[in-house]
Design an enzyme around this catalytic site. Structure first.
Site, PDB file in Angstrom:
ATOM      1  CB  ILE A 152     -42.196 -42.161 -36.339  1.00 23.31           C
ATOM      2  CG1 ILE A 152     -40.912 -41.819 -37.087  1.00 23.31           C
ATOM      3  CG2 ILE A 152     -42.406 -41.185 -35.185  1.00 23.31           C
ATOM      4  CD1 ILE A 152     -40.938 -40.420 -37.755  1.00 23.31           C
ATOM      5  CB  SER A 153     -38.147 -46.198 -35.096  1.00 19.69           C
ATOM      6  OG  SER A 153     -38.808 -47.320 -35.623  1.00 19.69           O
ATOM      7  CD  GLN A 154     -35.135 -43.821 -28.520  1.00 20.85           C
ATOM      8  OE1 GLN A 154     -35.734 -44.797 -28.092  1.00 20.85           O
ATOM      9  NE2 GLN A 154     -34.066 -43.319 -27.948  1.00 20.85           N
TER      10      GLN A 154
END
Ligand code: SAH
Length: 213
Positions: free
Chosen positions: A63-65
């Site tokens: 899950i992206s930052q």
């Protein structure tokens, strides 16, 4: 599936951090303030959901930052009712942020496991994408083009031509380009034939994989 006061409090702290890191678009900050990121994480990582970091979501993906999600969403310059294409559904977190902004979302994922999970999970939170598709993002979704914005959430070794072709005039393609490190790149379609390219800073993404099927 609970969004407790504790989670909400931590989330508001994260939103403040994003603002301090330079995210200026209030609509984006408010949208992210409404999405319960902890529910998109594997249970072992739930406690870290409001730390500004990427985390594993299975199938070797992340899950992206939050900062990256905020920055990419801001760069899309979308408004309510716009049609947006997302490449790399992953956990569905970015999809939900786009839906919170009132856009009509089409999203493509090439990992079957993640595609299926997002398909079941998003409606449980009330997030209804127009289309969640299992397929190859390099091809975009030609049947539904043009899109007012296209966001690629994996590192692309090159800019896929079909994505530029599927962009509406006036729209932006936000894509991290590069192998090990990616440069956040925005292509604006100024007319049928004219694209303007602007590069923003360095980011690190999991790779946009080419289909072997
Ligand atoms: N937007 C996601 C980020 C997930 S990471 C989120 O908010 O959680 C990037 C995602 O891109 C991964 O799920 C990966 O499987 C997917 N991906 C990689 N190559 C792809 C391709 N060619 N087409 C579609 N999705 C791809």
């Amino acid at each position: 599936m609970k969004d407790s006061f504790r989670h909400q409090g931590k989330r508001q702290q994260l939103i403040k951090t994003l603002e301090q890191k330079g995210i200026a678009n209030q609509d984006v900050l408010e949208a992210m303030g409404r999405v319960p990121r902890h529910l998109f994480m594997d249970s072992g990582f739930e406690d870290h959901a409001y730390v500004d970091k990427a985390f594993p979501i299975g199938a070797d993906q992340t899950i992206s930052q939050p900062y990256t999600v905020a920055r990419q969403t801001e760069l899309l310059e979308i408004k309510k009712g716009d049609k947006v294409l997302e490449i790399g559904t992953g956990s569905g977190y970015q999809t939900s942020v786009l839906l919170e902004l009132g856009t009509v979302v089409y999203s493509v994922e090439r990992q079957k496991e993640l595609f299926k999970k997002a398909q079941l999970f998003l409606p449980k939170l009330g997030y209804r994408a127009k289309r969640l598709t299992f397929g190859d993002g390099y091809k975009g979704m030609p049947g539904f083009a043009p899109f007012d914005g296209i966001i690629v959430t994996a590192g692309a070794p090159f800019v896929p031509e079909p994505l530029l072709a599927q962009l509406a005039v006036g729209g932006h393609l936000v894509i991290p380009v590069g192998q090990k490190v990616q440069i956040m790149t925005v292509f604006t379609r100024e007319s049928e034939k004219k694209f303007v390219k602007i590069e923003y800073g360095e980011f690190r993404f999991v790779p946009l994989l080419e289909d072997k099927n």
